[in-house]
Design a protein around this motif. Structure first.
Motif, mmCIF file in Angstrom:
data_model
loop_
_atom_site.group_PDB
_atom_site.id
_atom_site.type_symbol
_atom_site.label_atom_id
_atom_site.label_comp_id
_atom_site.label_asym_id
_atom_site.label_seq_id
_atom_site.Cartn_x
_atom_site.Cartn_y
_atom_site.Cartn_z
ATOM 1 N N ASP A 33 1.117 -54.761 -7.630
ATOM 2 C CA ASP A 33 0.451 -54.561 -8.910
ATOM 3 C C ASP A 33 -1.067 -54.509 -8.720
ATOM 4 N N LEU A 34 -1.597 -55.383 -7.886
ATOM 5 C CA LEU A 34 -3.032 -55.355 -7.607
ATOM 6 C C LEU A 34 -3.430 -54.080 -6.862
ATOM 7 N N PHE A 41 -8.745 -48.125 -10.353
ATOM 8 C CA PHE A 41 -10.184 -48.375 -10.393
ATOM 9 C C PHE A 41 -10.947 -47.369 -9.537
ATOM 10 N N VAL A 42 -10.428 -47.098 -8.345
ATOM 11 C CA VAL A 42 -11.079 -46.161 -7.434
ATOM 12 C C VAL A 42 -10.871 -44.726 -7.912
#
Length: 90
Positions: A33-34, A41-42
């Motif tokens: 999940d992270l 995000f990237v």
């Protein structure tokens, strides 16, 4: 009233290995999940073209493999006695 028999060493080992596999698999889900959040995000997929994999990707893959190995040990038909027999003496 009869007392329940105490669990054998093999049963305790299998339970411990199974619980370890469960914790490792749950940790892999959190790491995956992270990794997805990091990719969002990237704005790119890790490992595609020039983007290297992030640590969360490697962590998720490693934790899945460790969890599967723990489940395999817990379900191994020979049990703890066979594993002990194969270990070299210290």
């Amino acid at each position: 009233m009869r007392r329940q028999p105490a669990p054998t060493e093999d049963q305790a080992f299998r339970l411990g290995a199974g619980l370890t596999g469960l914790v490792l698999t749950a940790s892999a889900a959190l790491a995956a999940d992270l990794a997805r959040e990091h990719m969002a995000f990237v704005g790119a997929i890790c490992g595609a073209s020039s983007n290297p994999h992030c640590g969360w990707c490697y962590g998720a893959a490693g934790l899945v493999l460790a969890g599967l190995a723990a489940f395999a040990v817990a379900l191994w038909p020979a049990g703890l006695s066979q594993i002990k027999a194969e270990l070299p003496p210290l």
